[in-house]
Write a protein that holds these residues in place. Structure first.
Motif, PDB file in Angstrom:
ATOM      1  N   SER A   1       0.789  -1.235  -0.130  1.00 46.10           N
ATOM      2  CA  SER A   1       0.196   0.178  -0.049  1.00 46.10           C
ATOM      3  C   SER A   1       0.840   1.307   0.227  1.00 46.10           C
ATOM      4  O   SER A   1       0.294   2.372   0.159  1.00 46.10           O
ATOM      5  CB  SER A   1      -0.826  -0.027   1.107  1.00 46.10           C
ATOM      6  OG  SER A   1      -0.135  -0.086   2.331  1.00 46.10           O
ATOM      7  N   SER A   2       2.398   1.196  -0.170  1.00 47.05           N
ATOM      8  CA  SER A   2       2.803   2.372  -0.055  1.00 47.05           C
ATOM      9  C   SER A   2       2.456   3.493  -1.268  1.00 47.05           C
ATOM     10  O   SER A   2       2.254   2.984  -2.250  1.00 47.05           O
ATOM     11  CB  SER A   2       4.490   1.904  -0.362  1.00 47.05           C
ATOM     12  OG  SER A   2       5.260   3.008  -0.266  1.00 47.05           O
ATOM     13  N   CYS A   3       2.815   4.472  -0.674  1.00 43.26           N
ATOM     14  CA  CYS A   3       2.680   5.818  -1.824  1.00 43.26           C
ATOM     15  C   CYS A   3       3.639   5.783  -2.996  1.00 43.26           C
ATOM     16  O   CYS A   3       3.637   6.621  -3.982  1.00 43.26           O
ATOM     17  CB  CYS A   3       2.339   7.025  -1.264  1.00 43.26           C
ATOM     18  SG  CYS A   3       3.610   7.386  -0.108  1.00 43.26           S
ATOM     19  N   PHE A   4       4.803   4.999  -2.402  1.00 40.34           N
ATOM     20  CA  PHE A   4       6.091   5.239  -3.303  1.00 40.34           C
ATOM     21  C   PHE A   4       6.130   4.041  -4.562  1.00 40.34           C
ATOM     22  O   PHE A   4       6.041   3.021  -4.164  1.00 40.34           O
ATOM     23  CB  PHE A   4       7.452   5.072  -2.532  1.00 40.34           C
ATOM     24  CG  PHE A   4       7.492   6.201  -1.610  1.00 40.34           C
ATOM     25  CD1 PHE A   4       7.812   7.454  -1.910  1.00 40.34           C
ATOM     26  CD2 PHE A   4       7.148   5.934  -0.112  1.00 40.34           C
ATOM     27  CE1 PHE A   4       7.828   8.418  -1.073  1.00 40.34           C
ATOM     28  CE2 PHE A   4       7.200   6.864   0.481  1.00 40.34           C
ATOM     29  CZ  PHE A   4       7.573   8.406   0.236  1.00 40.34           C
TER      30      PHE A   4
ATOM     31  N   VAL B   1       3.530   7.977   7.396  1.00 40.68           N
ATOM     32  CA  VAL B   1       2.693   7.502   8.201  1.00 40.68           C
ATOM     33  C   VAL B   1       1.390   7.529   7.460  1.00 40.68           C
ATOM     34  O   VAL B   1       0.794   8.418   6.852  1.00 40.68           O
ATOM     35  CB  VAL B   1       2.443   8.108   9.635  1.00 40.68           C
ATOM     36  CG1 VAL B   1       1.407   7.610  10.482  1.00 40.68           C
ATOM     37  CG2 VAL B   1       3.835   8.191  10.336  1.00 40.68           C
ATOM     38  N   LYS B   2       0.435   6.505   7.670  1.00 39.65           N
ATOM     39  CA  LYS B   2      -0.986   6.264   7.295  1.00 39.65           C
ATOM     40  C   LYS B   2      -1.702   5.724   8.327  1.00 39.65           C
ATOM     41  O   LYS B   2      -1.392   4.810   8.927  1.00 39.65           O
ATOM     42  CB  LYS B   2      -1.001   5.624   5.951  1.00 39.65           C
ATOM     43  CG  LYS B   2      -2.383   5.899   5.400  1.00 39.65           C
ATOM     44  CD  LYS B   2      -2.545   5.063   4.024  1.00 39.65           C
ATOM     45  CE  LYS B   2      -3.180   3.600   4.258  1.00 39.65           C
ATOM     46  NZ  LYS B   2      -3.544   2.974   3.032  1.00 39.65           N
TER      47      LYS B   2
ATOM     48  N   PHE C   1      -4.633  11.959   8.281  1.00 38.23           N
ATOM     49  CA  PHE C   1      -3.534  11.007   7.760  1.00 38.23           C
ATOM     50  C   PHE C   1      -4.224   9.821   6.968  1.00 38.23           C
ATOM     51  O   PHE C   1      -3.622   8.698   7.107  1.00 38.23           O
ATOM     52  CB  PHE C   1      -2.797  10.230   9.157  1.00 38.23           C
ATOM     53  CG  PHE C   1      -1.754  11.171   9.601  1.00 38.23           C
ATOM     54  CD1 PHE C   1      -0.199  11.094   9.191  1.00 38.23           C
ATOM     55  CD2 PHE C   1      -2.117  12.233  10.486  1.00 38.23           C
ATOM     56  CE1 PHE C   1       0.569  11.787   9.852  1.00 38.23           C
ATOM     57  CE2 PHE C   1      -0.793  13.191  10.828  1.00 38.23           C
ATOM     58  CZ  PHE C   1       0.135  12.923  10.670  1.00 38.23           C
ATOM     59  N   SER C   2      -5.369   9.773   6.416  1.00 38.68           N
ATOM     60  CA  SER C   2      -5.835   8.782   5.709  1.00 38.68           C
ATOM     61  C   SER C   2      -5.122   8.570   4.374  1.00 38.68           C
ATOM     62  O   SER C   2      -5.251   7.453   3.755  1.00 38.68           O
ATOM     63  CB  SER C   2      -7.495   9.245   5.385  1.00 38.68           C
ATOM     64  OG  SER C   2      -7.338  10.367   4.673  1.00 38.68           O
ATOM     65  N   ASN C   3      -4.400   9.648   4.012  1.00 39.33           N
ATOM     66  CA  ASN C   3      -3.522   9.314   2.835  1.00 39.33           C
ATOM     67  C   ASN C   3      -2.094   9.429   3.561  1.00 39.33           C
ATOM     68  O   ASN C   3      -1.893  10.186   4.482  1.00 39.33           O
ATOM     69  CB  ASN C   3      -3.576  10.615   1.877  1.00 39.33           C
ATOM     70  CG  ASN C   3      -5.001   9.985   1.133  1.00 39.33           C
ATOM     71  OD1 ASN C   3      -5.062   9.043   0.583  1.00 39.33           O
ATOM     72  ND2 ASN C   3      -5.535  11.231   0.619  1.00 39.33           N
ATOM     73  N   TRP C   4      -0.934   9.188   3.038  1.00 39.47           N
ATOM     74  CA  TRP C   4       0.122   8.996   3.522  1.00 39.47           C
ATOM     75  C   TRP C   4       0.713  10.294   3.852  1.00 39.47           C
ATOM     76  O   TRP C   4       0.628  11.293   3.135  1.00 39.47           O
ATOM     77  CB  TRP C   4       1.238   8.265   2.497  1.00 39.47           C
ATOM     78  CG  TRP C   4       1.164   6.790   2.415  1.00 39.47           C
ATOM     79  CD1 TRP C   4       0.343   5.987   1.627  1.00 39.47           C
ATOM     80  CD2 TRP C   4       1.737   5.766   3.385  1.00 39.47           C
ATOM     81  NE1 TRP C   4       0.598   4.598   1.918  1.00 39.47           N
ATOM     82  CE2 TRP C   4       1.513   4.675   3.000  1.00 39.47           C
ATOM     83  CE3 TRP C   4       2.432   5.854   4.561  1.00 39.47           C
ATOM     84  CZ2 TRP C   4       1.909   3.368   3.744  1.00 39.47           C
ATOM     85  CZ3 TRP C   4       2.913   4.676   5.249  1.00 39.47           C
ATOM     86  CH2 TRP C   4       2.560   3.393   4.701  1.00 39.47           C
TER      87      TRP C   4
END
Ligand code: AHR
Length: 698
Positions: free
Chosen positions: A109-112, A162-163, A195-198
């Motif tokens: 689930s990472s944003c990267f 953080v998420k 923090f619902s998004n990273w």
């Protein structure tokens, strides 16, 4: 300088000379009778050594970079080391708590985009109720690379992503090795929607205590689910603020390296091409770097120390970067010359990244990383130890011609040895590696005496004594290497560069032995081979003088002489290795200098020897085998020097200046209490030297 002053100095020499002989060395039975060294220091004699003669070879081996020179404390900061598939291994991250209080897992689930793995932490306990969290909470910790060096009073920058879908409070702490003592901590509070998004969180932690084997903890004391990714902790105090561990980088700087070859070695090749170093995956924001498993030295690197950082390191050390590039060949697989073009394009892109204008495609990426000015990249090596391989020559030629056309000033280094034959392909330099016993290494001081004087120059990019003579960094290994380097210096018309290998070893992961600098999380020391290199730190760009060594100890003696300038001072350095087990009485005469032209008050002698030839340094005794420096009052144009058995001796003669203050120092040294401008018979002190001195001048 007036003639009277000259006379004074000559007399000083004469008198000190008499003293030296009277108090002189006891010539025992184990002294080889006199050998003679004649050094020609006349103006215009000798030749200029290449400016690049001595430098460094950095390879990502032995955790030299990850967990070493690169000051990042967190190991596996993006949770990618366990591979792209979930569930995955998060080692060396571990859990604080047990299965009743916490569950961690990995997901994608990472944003990267280039590193999708993130860590999901589900805390089951809470601050009250039936499942109360233990004191201090539960969570995860990272022990870094065999312990994090947390030092009282130092500040650490912790950055993490953080998420969370709910509101939360968690703690970021630096703790002792077992977590029992918190050295620095802060809490982070997040409201549900934020923090619902990273989101990136950054904190500065100042340590209130010290633990050299500490750890980073992310904990909470309340129930809830959250995700972490790309977690970094780095001391704020790094070399020039660029992320390099300070003490280790200072060790490099003190060698005054003129180049740095990077990032390998075999690390560049990989056992398989799929695991080779790929520069494009090591640049840009650190969070976007996927990291990779180096399959030759068998460990994961997060690639915080990437291509950009290597270029930056070179610049910070005042050294030229030497970029070793994989031209489609690994230890076990190779790209055919007909399909190697994409690799060539990668190389061209890397050069544009280093040297291109800030508005060029790749130069703009460099500029965005904070370095709009191009780096001074002038050397590219094509491959590493690949000469004999099937596709090497074809790939090399393809690369060579395209590169020469695009960048005619870049010097191209071939993997094929040109020391004993002419190369069958064009090259500016050829790479030469040698790992051998101490006696072989010493005898290789003559290796390049017979090399063709035309053709490409040698880059001795890896040399070291290995095997049983080397221990884990012995004195005898260093001495033999000194003999070899003296040979390189004397052949520096055909040698352009030389570097010891490997440079670093983390004592917790010795993949290769020996190495120049040994470290753990907080300590470091130089092996004798490191200290030996200090003797050559002034040689790059120096004038190498012609010498003539005669006598009956010639098989165990090698010598060289250089001159160099430092500000207003002119130095002459004579280095001699005595590789034999007898002392040698060496008469040195320096031709081309007036007898009074050496400032004996500020000349020095440095001797490197060890009673135990296998003597080593260690964390406990880092300076057991190191050079010893003393004033050299016998310095002059005709000197007798006793060379200890198995020793490296360096005589640094300071050429006399016309400065009366320097003459005054000489006067004081003879025992006179009055200075040149104020010589007065009645006030003179009573030493015989001074009286003699005074009456002769009168
Ligand atoms: O210096 C250690 C290794 O030795 C290098 O990776 C390689 O080039 C050589 O074989």
């Amino acid at each position: 300088m007036g003639s009277r002053q000259f006379q004074l100095i000559v007399l000083c020499f004469a008198v000190l000379g008499i003293f030296a002989v009277c108090q002189g060395f006891v010539v025992g039975e184990d002294v080889d009778r006199t050998s003679y060294l004649v050094v020609n220091a006349s103006d215009g004699s000798g030749w200029r050594a290449p400016d690049t003669l001595f430098g460094l070879f950095f390879e990502e081996i032995n955790h030299a970079g990850a967990g070493g020179l690169w000051a990042e404390l967190v190991s596996n900061r993006g949770f990618e080391a366990g591979g792209p598939n979930t569930p995955s291994n998060i080692d060396p991250w571990s859990i604080i708590g047990d299965e009743s209080s916490i569950i961690v897992s990995t997901d994608r689930s990472s944003c990267f985009e280039r590193n999708k793995i993130a860590l999901k932490m589900e805390v089951l306990c809470s601050s009250d109720g039936s499942n109360t969290c233990p004191t201090g909470g539960v969570g995860i910790y990272n022990p870094g690379y065999w312990g994090m060096n947390i030092e009282q009073g130092k500040t650490y920058k912790v950055v993490l992503h953080v998420k969370s879908l709910e509101s939360f409070e968690f703690f970021v702490s630096l703790a002792s090795s077992d977590g029992s003592s918190i050295l620095a901590t802060t809490n982070i509070i997040g409201a549900a929607p934020d923090f619902s998004n990273w989101r990136k969180v950054e904190v500065l932690l100042e340590a209130k205590g010290t633990d050299h084997n500490g750890r980073l903890q992310l904990t909470r004391t309340s129930k809830g689910v959250m995700w972490f990714d790309q977690v970094s902790a780095i001391p704020t105090d790094t070399y020039k603020g660029h992320g390099f561990r300070k003490g280790l980088t200072e060790m490099l700087a003190s060698l005054k390296p003129r180049f740095i070859r990077f990032p390998g070695g075999c690390f560049v090749e990989g056992e398989w091409l799929r695991n080779a170093f790929r520069w494009k995956e090591t640049i840009g924001p650190w969070e976007d770097r996927p990291g990779h498993f180096g399959d030759v030295w068998k460990y994961w690197t997060d690639d915080g120390l990437g291509y950009f950082e290597f270029l930056q390191l070179a610049e910070d050390l005042g050294a030229l970067p030497v970029w070793v590039f994989n031209n489609g060949i690994s230890h076990n697989d190779q790209v055919a010359t007909s399909t190697v073009l994409p690799f060539l394009q990668e190389l061209l892109d890397s050069i544009e990244f280093a040297r291109g204008d800030a508005d060029s495609t790749w130069g703009s990426v460099r500029a965005a990383m904070g370095h709009p000015k191009p780096f001074d990249l002038k050397y590219v090596a094509l491959g590493n130890e690949d000469c004999g391989k099937k596709n090497y020559r074809g790939n090399y030629l393809k690369f060579y011609y395209v590169l020469k056309t695009a960048y005619p000033d870049i010097k191209i280094i071939s993997n094929c040895d040109g020391s004993y034959r002419q190369l069958d392909h064009p090259a500016d330099l050829y790479d030469f590696h040698v790992y051998t016993s101490a006696s072989n290494m010493f005898s290789m001081s003559h290796k390049f005496d017979g090399t063709l004087r035309s053709g490409p120059k040698a880059f001795v990019s890896e040399y070291a004594v290995t095997g049983k003579d080397a221990g884990t960094g012995s004195f005898i290994a260093a001495l033999a290497e000194a003999g070899f380097l003296i040979g390189l210096e004397r052949n520096s018309d055909v040698i352009e560069m030389a570097s010891y290998a490997p440079l670093f070893v983390n004592a917790n992961d010795r993949r290769w032995n020996p190495d120049a600098i040994v470290f753990d999380s907080w300590r470091h020391y130089g092996t004798p081979s490191y200290w030996m290199q200090q003797f050559f730190s002034e040689s790059s760009g120096a004038t190498v003088l012609n010498i003539n060594l005669k006598g009956n100890s010639l098989t165990s003696l090698v010598a060289s002489a250089i001159t160099w300038k430092d500000g207003d001072n002119n130095y002459l350095r004579i280095k001699i290795v005595n590789f034999g087990s007898n002392s040698v009485s060496l008469n040195i005469s320096v031709e081309g200098l007036a007898p009074n032209s050496v400032d004996f008050t500020r000349s020095k002698k440095t001797v490197f020897t060890s009673k135990d030839l296998m003597g080593e340094n260690s964390f406990e005794e880092p300076n057991k085998v190191v050079p010893v420096e003393s004033l050299f009052s016998e310095a002059g144009t005709d000197m007798d020097v006793l060379l200890a058995p198995h020793s490296l001796t360096s005589l640094d003669l300071l050429r006399q200046s016309n400065n009366p203050e320097i003459i005054n120092v000489a006067l004081l040294k003879t025992g006179c209490t009055h200075l040149l401008s104020n010589l007065d018979e009645n006030k003179l002190c009573n030493t015989p030297t001074c009286k003699y001195f005074f009456w002769n001048v009168k």
